[in-house]
Design a protein around this motif. Structure first.
Motif, PDB file in Angstrom:
ATOM      1  N   UNK A 144       0.871  -1.231  -0.082  1.00  0.00           N
ATOM      2  CA  UNK A 144      -0.049  -0.154  -0.062  1.00  0.00           C
ATOM      3  C   UNK A 144       0.976   1.147  -0.085  1.00  0.00           C
ATOM      4  N   UNK A 145       0.294   2.146  -0.858  1.00  0.00           N
ATOM      5  CA  UNK A 145       1.137   3.355  -0.942  1.00  0.00           C
ATOM      6  C   UNK A 145       1.081   4.366   0.488  1.00  0.00           C
ATOM      7  N   UNK A 146       2.023   5.177   1.020  1.00  0.00           N
ATOM      8  CA  UNK A 146       1.980   6.111   1.841  1.00  0.00           C
ATOM      9  C   UNK A 146       0.518   6.781   1.569  1.00  0.00           C
ATOM     10  N   UNK A 147      -0.392   7.023   2.499  1.00  0.00           N
ATOM     11  CA  UNK A 147      -1.494   7.723   2.069  1.00  0.00           C
ATOM     12  C   UNK A 147      -2.796   6.657   1.730  1.00  0.00           C
ATOM     13  N   UNK A 148      -2.318   5.637   1.352  1.00  0.00           N
ATOM     14  CA  UNK A 148      -3.248   4.785   0.742  1.00  0.00           C
ATOM     15  C   UNK A 148      -4.223   4.305   1.643  1.00  0.00           C
ATOM     16  N   UNK A 149      -5.252   3.466   1.240  1.00  0.00           N
ATOM     17  CA  UNK A 149      -6.225   2.854   2.405  1.00  0.00           C
ATOM     18  C   UNK A 149      -6.327   1.463   1.859  1.00  0.00           C
ATOM     19  N   UNK A 192     -14.325  -8.893  13.923  1.00  0.00           N
ATOM     20  CA  UNK A 192     -14.263  -7.995  14.853  1.00  0.00           C
ATOM     21  C   UNK A 192     -13.055  -7.516  15.448  1.00  0.00           C
ATOM     22  N   UNK A 193     -11.792  -8.382  15.100  1.00  0.00           N
ATOM     23  CA  UNK A 193     -10.673  -8.194  15.583  1.00  0.00           C
ATOM     24  C   UNK A 193      -9.897  -7.383  14.755  1.00  0.00           C
ATOM     25  N   UNK A 194     -10.459  -6.823  13.703  1.00  0.00           N
ATOM     26  CA  UNK A 194      -9.594  -6.268  12.457  1.00  0.00           C
ATOM     27  C   UNK A 194      -9.008  -4.994  13.121  1.00  0.00           C
ATOM     28  N   UNK A 195      -9.672  -4.180  14.082  1.00  0.00           N
ATOM     29  CA  UNK A 195      -9.128  -2.854  14.369  1.00  0.00           C
ATOM     30  C   UNK A 195      -8.016  -3.173  15.279  1.00  0.00           C
ATOM     31  N   UNK A 196      -7.924  -4.215  16.191  1.00  0.00           N
ATOM     32  CA  UNK A 196      -6.730  -4.350  16.849  1.00  0.00           C
ATOM     33  C   UNK A 196      -5.516  -4.966  16.085  1.00  0.00           C
ATOM     34  N   UNK A 197      -5.844  -5.520  14.932  1.00  0.00           N
ATOM     35  CA  UNK A 197      -4.817  -6.261  14.036  1.00  0.00           C
ATOM     36  C   UNK A 197      -4.251  -5.072  13.199  1.00  0.00           C
ATOM     37  N   UNK A 198      -5.331  -4.009  12.713  1.00  0.00           N
ATOM     38  CA  UNK A 198      -4.577  -3.017  12.125  1.00  0.00           C
ATOM     39  C   UNK A 198      -3.565  -2.128  13.019  1.00  0.00           C
ATOM     40  N   UNK A 213     -16.491   0.305  10.979  1.00  0.00           N
ATOM     41  CA  UNK A 213     -17.934   0.325  10.543  1.00  0.00           C
ATOM     42  C   UNK A 213     -18.277  -1.129  10.400  1.00  0.00           C
ATOM     43  N   UNK A 214     -19.645  -1.059  10.220  1.00  0.00           N
ATOM     44  CA  UNK A 214     -20.482  -2.338  10.048  1.00  0.00           C
ATOM     45  C   UNK A 214     -21.474  -2.324   9.038  1.00  0.00           C
ATOM     46  N   UNK A 215     -21.814  -3.436   8.290  1.00  0.00           N
ATOM     47  CA  UNK A 215     -22.862  -3.305   7.577  1.00  0.00           C
ATOM     48  C   UNK A 215     -23.784  -4.584   7.837  1.00  0.00           C
ATOM     49  N   UNK A 216     -24.478  -5.254   6.765  1.00  0.00           N
ATOM     50  CA  UNK A 216     -25.314  -6.273   7.405  1.00  0.00           C
ATOM     51  C   UNK A 216     -25.411  -6.984   5.697  1.00  0.00           C
ATOM     52  N   UNK A 217     -25.987  -8.309   6.040  1.00  0.00           N
ATOM     53  CA  UNK A 217     -26.302  -8.955   4.713  1.00  0.00           C
ATOM     54  C   UNK A 217     -27.556  -9.988   5.314  1.00  0.00           C
ATOM     55  N   UNK A 280     -16.674  -3.616   8.682  1.00  0.00           N
ATOM     56  CA  UNK A 280     -16.212  -2.862   7.342  1.00  0.00           C
ATOM     57  C   UNK A 280     -15.301  -1.923   8.019  1.00  0.00           C
ATOM     58  N   UNK A 281     -13.776  -2.224   7.678  1.00  0.00           N
ATOM     59  CA  UNK A 281     -12.702  -1.535   8.212  1.00  0.00           C
ATOM     60  C   UNK A 281     -12.107  -1.009   7.388  1.00  0.00           C
ATOM     61  N   UNK A 282     -11.722   0.411   7.677  1.00  0.00           N
ATOM     62  CA  UNK A 282     -10.814   1.029   6.706  1.00  0.00           C
ATOM     63  C   UNK A 282      -9.634   1.661   7.413  1.00  0.00           C
ATOM     64  N   UNK A 283      -8.329   1.532   6.939  1.00  0.00           N
ATOM     65  CA  UNK A 283      -7.153   1.923   7.544  1.00  0.00           C
ATOM     66  C   UNK A 283      -6.555   2.424   6.574  1.00  0.00           C
ATOM     67  N   UNK A 284      -5.609   3.657   6.996  1.00  0.00           N
ATOM     68  CA  UNK A 284      -4.807   4.375   6.014  1.00  0.00           C
ATOM     69  C   UNK A 284      -3.582   4.342   6.527  1.00  0.00           C
ATOM     70  N   UNK A 285      -2.435   4.176   5.718  1.00  0.00           N
ATOM     71  CA  UNK A 285      -1.100   4.173   5.897  1.00  0.00           C
ATOM     72  C   UNK A 285      -0.486   5.438   5.919  1.00  0.00           C
TER      73      UNK A 285
END
Length: 285
Positions: A144-149, A192-198, A213-217, A280-285
């Motif tokens: 991932x590029x710096x500033x990328x998501x 649910x553990x993704x924020x901690x892993x990030x 974030x979260x969505x549904x199916x 639904x998780x987002x993280x920026x480098x």
């Protein structure tokens, strides 16, 4: 290397019953939380792209960039290429989509800082915790590029109504047993553990670089329930890799048969429905 290849093997397999679900996924539904952050010129990587329906959907949002889909299965990539060709998706130039074989656990074939966006839908939940999801996320962050998501979407919690169907035990709990591949049931699910892993992978959670974030199916209605029952019956049929995955996890043939019968009964139950919370998780480098 051999052990990582074994651990990253997609337990569900790629039969028509399993990929029938994958082919219904779209960028507008499964990647909706990411779309506002895609720029026209972005170079996007879709990890674990499967038949590529989300991958090709991203191309219209990166109309001056390009999209690459990677998966560990050559067979499912062949299907992705066929579907893309049928939709007249370009394979070169601006707005193009290409598909390549690759394994995020053994190393992606791209230099550091290559992609503006990396997306992974229903990937991390299939990697046995706790070490492999972190290893995959570190590799994703590398390209991932710096500033990328990076954007990830994985099931967190699932429930079948009515409770009397017993499918929370027969389907949900057994599915968790299969994807954990022997990992302790005491460990939190990966979605649910993704924020901690990030955070552990190097993303600055305290600096606002991780967004939760979260969505549904939802599956409801007679026709949809019957379709789901058809898929489950096919997956849990002798000879399907999905069925073998359940046996390998220690689930008996009798319990597999009980599960199929319970899903068929649920499908015919008036007002029955199924819901899955999607992390639904987002993280920026």
């Amino acid at each position: 290397m051999a052990d990582l290849n074994k651990q990253s093997k997609y337990t569900h397999g790629y039969s028509n019953y399993t990929t029938a679900t994958h082919e219904q996924r779209t960028a507008e539904v499964d990647g909706a939380f990411l779309l506002p952050h895609i720029k026209k010129t972005d170079v996007i990587l879709d990890v674990g792209c499967g038949p590529g329906t989300i991958t090709t959907g991203f191309a219209k949002y990166a109309s001056e960039g390009r999209v690459v889909g990677v998966d560990i299965s050559g067979a499912v990539l062949a299907k992705a290429k066929t579907l893309a060709a049928e939709a007249n998706v370009p394979t070169s130039g601006p707005g193009s989509v290409t598909f390549e074989e690759g394994n995020v656990l053994t190393g992606l074939a791209y230099p550091d800082n290559t992609f503006d966006v990396v997306f992974a839908s229903q990937v991390f939940g299939h990697l046995p915790p706790p070490d492999l999801p972190l290893k995959a996320l570190v590799e994703i962050r590398r390209v991932l590029k710096p500033g990328g998501v990076v954007a990830t979407r994985d099931a967190g919690f699932q429930h079948f109504f009515p409770k009397s169907s017993d499918l929370d035990r027969l389907w949900v709990a057994n599915q968790q047993k299969v994807v954990r591949k022997g990992a302790s049931a005491d460990l939190d699910a990966t979605g649910p553990s993704m924020p901690a892993l990030m955070r552990r992978a190097g993303f600055d959670a305290d600096g606002g670089k991780v967004r939760i974030g979260a969505g549904s199916q939802v599956f409801s209605g007679l026709e949809t329930r019957r379709w789901l029952a058809w898929r489950v019956a096919g997956q849990l049929k002798k000879g399907d890799q999905f069925y073998q995955g359940w046996l390998d996890a220690g689930i008996s043939e009798d319990e597999i048969a009980e599960t199929v019968a319970a899903v068929n009964k649920w499908a015919e139950t008036e007002d029955a429905w199924f819901a899955s919370l999607q992390c639904e998780m987002l993280a920026w480098k």
